[in-house]
Design a protein around this motif. Structure first.
Motif, PDB file in Angstrom:
ATOM      1  N   MET A 102     -45.365  51.734  26.990  1.00 15.02           N
ATOM      2  CA  MET A 102     -44.026  51.902  27.735  1.00 15.02           C
ATOM      3  C   MET A 102     -43.553  50.433  28.113  1.00 15.02           C
ATOM      4  O   MET A 102     -44.338  49.640  28.378  1.00 15.02           O
ATOM      5  CB  MET A 102     -44.200  52.977  29.017  1.00 15.02           C
ATOM      6  N   ALA A 103     -42.427  50.330  27.972  1.00 10.92           N
ATOM      7  CA  ALA A 103     -41.620  49.004  28.538  1.00 10.92           C
ATOM      8  C   ALA A 103     -40.392  49.368  29.376  1.00 10.92           C
ATOM      9  O   ALA A 103     -39.690  50.007  29.273  1.00 10.92           O
ATOM     10  CB  ALA A 103     -41.532  48.153  27.083  1.00 10.92           C
ATOM     11  N   TRP A 104     -40.141  48.253  30.272  1.00 12.10           N
ATOM     12  CA  TRP A 104     -38.994  48.255  30.882  1.00 12.10           C
ATOM     13  C   TRP A 104     -38.292  46.885  30.724  1.00 12.10           C
ATOM     14  O   TRP A 104     -39.175  45.850  30.330  1.00 12.10           O
ATOM     15  CB  TRP A 104     -39.177  48.442  32.502  1.00 12.10           C
ATOM     16  N   PHE A 105     -37.013  46.467  31.057  1.00 11.44           N
ATOM     17  CA  PHE A 105     -36.465  45.469  30.576  1.00 11.44           C
ATOM     18  C   PHE A 105     -35.064  45.301  31.539  1.00 11.44           C
ATOM     19  O   PHE A 105     -34.406  46.402  32.167  1.00 11.44           O
ATOM     20  CB  PHE A 105     -35.906  45.242  29.284  1.00 11.44           C
ATOM     21  N   ASP A 106     -34.558  44.071  31.600  1.00  8.03           N
ATOM     22  CA  ASP A 106     -33.357  44.101  32.266  1.00  8.03           C
ATOM     23  C   ASP A 106     -32.736  42.924  31.382  1.00  8.03           C
ATOM     24  O   ASP A 106     -33.012  42.101  30.816  1.00  8.03           O
ATOM     25  CB  ASP A 106     -33.348  43.352  33.695  1.00  8.03           C
ATOM     26  N   GLU A 107     -31.383  42.927  31.003  1.00  9.03           N
ATOM     27  CA  GLU A 107     -30.545  42.200  30.268  1.00  9.03           C
ATOM     28  C   GLU A 107     -29.179  41.551  30.889  1.00  9.03           C
ATOM     29  O   GLU A 107     -28.484  42.381  31.556  1.00  9.03           O
ATOM     30  CB  GLU A 107     -30.326  42.453  28.723  1.00  9.03           C
ATOM     31  N   LEU A 108     -28.897  40.579  30.740  1.00  9.65           N
ATOM     32  CA  LEU A 108     -27.429  40.180  31.246  1.00  9.65           C
ATOM     33  C   LEU A 108     -26.722  40.090  29.689  1.00  9.65           C
ATOM     34  O   LEU A 108     -26.849  39.539  28.776  1.00  9.65           O
ATOM     35  CB  LEU A 108     -27.591  38.673  31.833  1.00  9.65           C
ATOM     36  N   LEU A 109     -25.562  41.033  29.922  1.00 12.44           N
ATOM     37  CA  LEU A 109     -24.656  41.075  28.644  1.00 12.44           C
ATOM     38  C   LEU A 109     -23.294  40.279  28.948  1.00 12.44           C
ATOM     39  O   LEU A 109     -22.498  40.236  29.849  1.00 12.44           O
ATOM     40  CB  LEU A 109     -24.666  42.697  28.532  1.00 12.44           C
ATOM     41  N   ASP A 110     -22.716  39.920  27.726  1.00  7.50           N
ATOM     42  CA  ASP A 110     -21.419  39.516  27.299  1.00  7.50           C
ATOM     43  C   ASP A 110     -20.818  40.725  26.696  1.00  7.50           C
ATOM     44  O   ASP A 110     -21.221  41.371  25.858  1.00  7.50           O
ATOM     45  CB  ASP A 110     -21.482  38.360  26.376  1.00  7.50           C
ATOM     46  N   THR A 111     -19.739  41.364  27.566  1.00  7.57           N
ATOM     47  CA  THR A 111     -19.229  42.545  27.307  1.00  7.57           C
ATOM     48  C   THR A 111     -17.570  42.321  27.214  1.00  7.57           C
ATOM     49  O   THR A 111     -17.171  41.440  27.826  1.00  7.57           O
ATOM     50  CB  THR A 111     -19.491  43.922  28.115  1.00  7.57           C
ATOM     51  N   GLN A 112     -16.866  43.491  26.662  1.00  4.36           N
ATOM     52  CA  GLN A 112     -15.437  43.604  27.208  1.00  4.36           C
ATOM     53  C   GLN A 112     -15.092  43.725  28.522  1.00  4.36           C
ATOM     54  O   GLN A 112     -14.065  43.349  28.870  1.00  4.36           O
ATOM     55  CB  GLN A 112     -14.796  44.523  26.242  1.00  4.36           C
ATOM     56  N   MET A 113     -16.121  44.103  29.418  1.00  7.85           N
ATOM     57  CA  MET A 113     -16.010  44.022  30.953  1.00  7.85           C
ATOM     58  C   MET A 113     -16.389  42.724  31.472  1.00  7.85           C
ATOM     59  O   MET A 113     -16.729  42.650  32.737  1.00  7.85           O
ATOM     60  CB  MET A 113     -16.720  45.084  31.513  1.00  7.85           C
ATOM     61  N   LYS A 114     -16.534  41.740  30.504  1.00  7.48           N
ATOM     62  CA  LYS A 114     -17.248  40.400  31.051  1.00  7.48           C
ATOM     63  C   LYS A 114     -18.606  40.610  31.214  1.00  7.48           C
ATOM     64  O   LYS A 114     -19.287  41.557  30.926  1.00  7.48           O
ATOM     65  CB  LYS A 114     -16.567  39.887  32.161  1.00  7.48           C
ATOM     66  N   LEU A 115     -19.250  39.888  32.285  1.00  6.50           N
ATOM     67  CA  LEU A 115     -20.695  39.870  32.462  1.00  6.50           C
ATOM     68  C   LEU A 115     -21.051  41.371  32.976  1.00  6.50           C
ATOM     69  O   LEU A 115     -20.609  41.583  33.905  1.00  6.50           O
ATOM     70  CB  LEU A 115     -21.249  38.903  33.500  1.00  6.50           C
TER      71      LEU A 115
END
Length: 166
Positions: A102-115
């Motif tokens: 099992m793993a968990w994560f967080d990520e900062l994303l570049d999207t069409q909604m910005k960050l």
């Protein structure tokens, strides 16, 4: 001599476990990157193959708490039009439990909604790592929170009343 062998054995096991954890993290990174790419390419089958059958997707709207089958139904028209969404990880942290299943994560994303911020849980299956739970949120700078709260106040009040009534 026995003490030295014990220390060497513990050191070897630590290095081996660390290497295995890094290998699992690389596999998870690949799954998440391929999942985001499948959405960007509007590849419905590839996208949902990365999720468990009972997976959950929590969207940015207060009412977006999608069980896998509902999320498929909601998103299929977007994929069919050839335009789903495009998320690219700018930063990602991955954590794996000791059993490495099992793993968990967080990520900062570049999207069409910005960050945006994504976070979730993956489980290791017979077919590799699968996303069991994903939460997407729009990253709002602290200095803009009051403006955002003001913009969503009316709708949030309606939703809050409906939820309290149920």
């Amino acid at each position: 001599m026995i003490k030295i062998l014990g220390i060497l054995t513990i050191s070897f096991l630590s290095v081996t476990l660390y290497a295995q954890e890094q290998e699992e993290k690389e596999s998870i990174t690949t799954v998440l990157d391929e999942w985001h790419k499948a959405a960007s390419d509007a590849n419905f089958e590839a996208y949902f193959s990365k999720m468990t059958d009972d997976g959950v997707f929590i969207g940015t709207d207060a009412m977006e708490n999608w069980q896998n089958s509902e999320f498929k139904e909601f998103s299929k028209p977007y994929f069919d039009k050839g335009k789903a969404w495009s998320f690219t990880a700018l930063q990602r942290n991955i954590y794996v439990n000791k059993a490495m299943d099992m793993a968990w994560f967080d990520e900062l994303l570049d999207t069409q909604m910005k960050l945006c911020r994504g976070s979730g849980v993956l489980i290791k299956t017979d077919n590799g790592w699968k996303i069991a739970h994903y939460v997407l949120s729009i990253a709002i700078p602290n200095e803009n929170v009051d403006v955002v709260v003001s913009l969503k106040k009316a709708k949030d009040s309606v939703i809050t009343q409906e939820l309290k009534a149920n």
